[in-house]
Design a protein around this motif. Sequence first.
Motif, PDB file in Angstrom:
ATOM      1  N   ALA A 158       0.827  -1.198   0.000  1.00 44.51           N
ATOM      2  CA  ALA A 158       0.000   0.000   0.000  1.00 44.51           C
ATOM      3  C   ALA A 158       0.868   1.258   0.000  1.00 44.51           C
ATOM      4  O   ALA A 158       2.024   1.228   0.434  1.00 44.51           O
ATOM      5  N   GLN A 159       0.315   2.358  -0.498  1.00 45.70           N
ATOM      6  CA  GLN A 159       0.966   3.663  -0.411  1.00 45.70           C
ATOM      7  C   GLN A 159       0.516   4.309   0.895  1.00 45.70           C
ATOM      8  O   GLN A 159      -0.613   4.781   0.994  1.00 45.70           O
ATOM      9  N   VAL A 160       1.395   4.299   1.893  1.00 41.82           N
ATOM     10  CA  VAL A 160       1.003   4.648   3.258  1.00 41.82           C
ATOM     11  C   VAL A 160       1.526   6.026   3.648  1.00 41.82           C
ATOM     12  O   VAL A 160       2.705   6.339   3.435  1.00 41.82           O
ATOM     13  N   VAL A 161       0.639   6.829   4.232  1.00 42.18           N
ATOM     14  CA  VAL A 161       1.012   8.089   4.877  1.00 42.18           C
ATOM     15  C   VAL A 161       0.683   7.951   6.357  1.00 42.18           C
ATOM     16  O   VAL A 161      -0.448   7.588   6.721  1.00 42.18           O
ATOM     17  N   LEU A 162       1.659   8.205   7.216  1.00 47.08           N
ATOM     18  CA  LEU A 162       1.476   8.106   8.663  1.00 47.08           C
ATOM     19  C   LEU A 162       1.512   9.511   9.257  1.00 47.08           C
ATOM     20  O   LEU A 162       2.494  10.240   9.078  1.00 47.08           O
ATOM     21  N   THR A 163       0.445   9.906   9.960  1.00 48.91           N
ATOM     22  CA  THR A 163       0.382  11.232  10.575  1.00 48.91           C
ATOM     23  C   THR A 163       0.448  11.098  12.090  1.00 48.91           C
ATOM     24  O   THR A 163      -0.230  10.263  12.676  1.00 48.91           O
ATOM     25  N   GLN A 164       1.271  11.944  12.691  1.00 52.12           N
ATOM     26  CA  GLN A 164       1.469  11.902  14.140  1.00 52.12           C
ATOM     27  C   GLN A 164       1.432  13.326  14.683  1.00 52.12           C
ATOM     28  O   GLN A 164       2.154  14.212  14.218  1.00 52.12           O
ATOM     29  N   GLN A 165       0.562  13.553  15.670  1.00 48.12           N
ATOM     30  CA  GLN A 165       0.419  14.894  16.233  1.00 48.12           C
ATOM     31  C   GLN A 165       1.630  15.303  17.058  1.00 48.12           C
ATOM     32  O   GLN A 165       2.006  16.475  17.078  1.00 48.12           O
ATOM     33  N   SER A 179      13.602   7.140  18.024  1.00 46.30           N
ATOM     34  CA  SER A 179      12.411   7.458  17.252  1.00 46.30           C
ATOM     35  C   SER A 179      12.776   7.794  15.802  1.00 46.30           C
ATOM     36  O   SER A 179      12.077   7.404  14.867  1.00 46.30           O
ATOM     37  N   GLU A 180      13.887   8.501  15.613  1.00 47.26           N
ATOM     38  CA  GLU A 180      14.335   8.843  14.276  1.00 47.26           C
ATOM     39  C   GLU A 180      14.709   7.584  13.488  1.00 47.26           C
ATOM     40  O   GLU A 180      14.459   7.500  12.273  1.00 47.26           O
ATOM     41  N   LEU A 181      15.289   6.601  14.157  1.00 51.77           N
ATOM     42  CA  LEU A 181      15.622   5.351  13.475  1.00 51.77           C
ATOM     43  C   LEU A 181      14.361   4.599  13.051  1.00 51.77           C
ATOM     44  O   LEU A 181      14.328   3.987  11.975  1.00 51.77           O
ATOM     45  N   VAL A 182      13.324   4.635  13.891  1.00 52.19           N
ATOM     46  CA  VAL A 182      12.059   4.007  13.504  1.00 52.19           C
ATOM     47  C   VAL A 182      11.460   4.732  12.308  1.00 52.19           C
ATOM     48  O   VAL A 182      10.955   4.113  11.367  1.00 52.19           O
ATOM     49  N   ARG A 183      11.549   6.046  12.329  1.00 51.76           N
ATOM     50  CA  ARG A 183      11.053   6.827  11.186  1.00 51.76           C
ATOM     51  C   ARG A 183      11.812   6.455   9.912  1.00 51.76           C
ATOM     52  O   ARG A 183      11.204   6.258   8.850  1.00 51.76           O
ATOM     53  N   ARG A 184      13.120   6.325  10.020  1.00 48.64           N
ATOM     54  CA  ARG A 184      13.925   5.959   8.852  1.00 48.64           C
ATOM     55  C   ARG A 184      13.553   4.566   8.353  1.00 48.64           C
ATOM     56  O   ARG A 184      13.491   4.324   7.141  1.00 48.64           O
ATOM     57  N   HIS A 185      13.301   3.663   9.295  1.00 55.35           N
ATOM     58  CA  HIS A 185      12.882   2.302   8.920  1.00 55.35           C
ATOM     59  C   HIS A 185      11.602   2.351   8.100  1.00 55.35           C
ATOM     60  O   HIS A 185      11.474   1.674   7.069  1.00 55.35           O
ATOM     61  N   LEU A 186      10.623   3.153   8.530  1.00 53.67           N
ATOM     62  CA  LEU A 186       9.356   3.245   7.816  1.00 53.67           C
ATOM     63  C   LEU A 186       9.526   3.899   6.447  1.00 53.67           C
ATOM     64  O   LEU A 186       8.949   3.442   5.454  1.00 53.67           O
ATOM     65  N   THR A 187      10.298   4.973   6.390  1.00 54.20           N
ATOM     66  CA  THR A 187      10.484   5.656   5.104  1.00 54.20           C
ATOM     67  C   THR A 187      11.221   4.760   4.105  1.00 54.20           C
ATOM     68  O   THR A 187      10.961   4.816   2.903  1.00 54.20           O
ATOM     69  N   ASP A 188      12.116   3.912   4.608  1.00 52.78           N
ATOM     70  CA  ASP A 188      12.797   2.966   3.716  1.00 52.78           C
ATOM     71  C   ASP A 188      11.813   1.971   3.097  1.00 52.78           C
ATOM     72  O   ASP A 188      12.077   1.417   2.027  1.00 52.78           O
ATOM     73  N   LEU A 189      10.690   1.736   3.790  1.00 50.90           N
ATOM     74  CA  LEU A 189       9.647   0.853   3.260  1.00 50.90           C
ATOM     75  C   LEU A 189       8.654   1.616   2.391  1.00 50.90           C
ATOM     76  O   LEU A 189       7.681   1.024   1.898  1.00 50.90           O
ATOM     77  N   GLY A 190       8.874   2.918   2.230  1.00 54.45           N
ATOM     78  CA  GLY A 190       7.995   3.718   1.382  1.00 54.45           C
ATOM     79  C   GLY A 190       6.918   4.484   2.110  1.00 54.45           C
ATOM     80  O   GLY A 190       6.071   5.128   1.478  1.00 54.45           O
ATOM     81  N   VAL A 191       6.916   4.444   3.469  1.00 57.59           N
ATOM     82  CA  VAL A 191       5.909   5.169   4.243  1.00 57.59           C
ATOM     83  C   VAL A 191       6.266   6.654   4.279  1.00 57.59           C
ATOM     84  O   VAL A 191       7.411   7.018   4.571  1.00 57.59           O
TER      85      VAL A 191
END
Length: 402
Positions: A158-165, A179-191
């Motif tokens: 899926a083409q995923v957009v994750l929004t966090q307040q 937290s930045e490493l988790v973000r990088r992990h997700l962006t590497d998967l296309g999130v």
Amino acid sequence: MVVIGTGLAGARVAQRLGAGTVLIGEESHAPYNRVLLAEVLAGRYGPDVIALPTPQGPVLRTRAVRVDRAERRVHCEDGSVVPYGTLVLATGSNPVLPPLRGLFAPGARELPGGVHAFRTMDDCLALSAAVAPGVRVVVIGGGLLGVSAARALAVRGAQVVLTQQAERLMERQLDPASSELVRRHLTDLGVEVHTECRVRGVGVTDGAVRRVELADGYLLDTDVTVLACGVRPRTGLARAAGLDVRRGVVVDDLLRTSDPHIRAVGDCAEHAGRVYGLATPAVEQADTLAAALGHTPAGGTAPRPYTGTRTLTRLTLAGPGPLDLAAFGDPEPRPDDDVVQLADATRGTYRKVVVRGGRLVGGVLLGELAAVGALARAWEADDPLPDDDSPLLHLLTSDGGR
């Protein structure tokens, strides 16, 4: 003995108490491990793989609608009435539905088309059926649940957009670096990840949500919208029965409510002012309760009280680009704390522990987590650490025990 709720806590109590226990649950599925729903959503496991051990006693697949404390009876939606000597409430929690403009039409109680919570097996299966490669998905909420859902959906194509307040992902468990490493992990998967980003409303077309509106006016096109905004204890049944309820159903150290014939465990229970909403406390409470209910004074051993749980959050997701993290306590050090921190950007690993007064008070580990077991035991025991730092350093620097 009657248990209401077929989640992890309720199923465990029923299993421990044996064949004389009636288990009441409104889900049509056999009891299952909710922690592994993200792996079902990712397509790695089938629903049967995450099933919990089958209780020995009868299981009634209906919703409990009223507890008559005077008569000690549970009234169910299908018309059945179940008497009890001791009643255990393990009613769990409900997903939080954010107050988004346009989410509910006037007088409506059902979510519009294209919108899914992610809490139950039915939620998971409905979401799985709605997702295919290329489908646009917006996940609202960047906590543990939102990160798990976003990753599983990205693995599905899926083409995923994750929004966090909040300003970072999983801000309750992780420090900024992890937290930045988790973000990088997700962006590497296309999130596509947006933090410090408040969702204001949704746009509905032909009965389904097709746009998500951010507070700054930016619009996100969507086919599927996932609400991962947290949970709140499910206390309606207890409140209607007149039990003491604050955030959760108030219980003492033996998980007794304000009615001596009713106990409560798991996500719905509030012990010493705290509602956990996690798997480990639910299991510990269930085991404490089962031991207390099985206790006979002639045995000479007093029931072991529940004194709280020192929680460790663990997220292990397999598949391409596996994600393995653990967080416990307070990872933000005070000025006089000792900190051991090791990071390897190339391998995407991060290990940090905080020591205060000779005791382990918090930590975050991301990547190859050979040290988790030993560190978790040190954290849960709350024992003083050795004066020599070398054992701790060895744990943090070891790779899989090799």
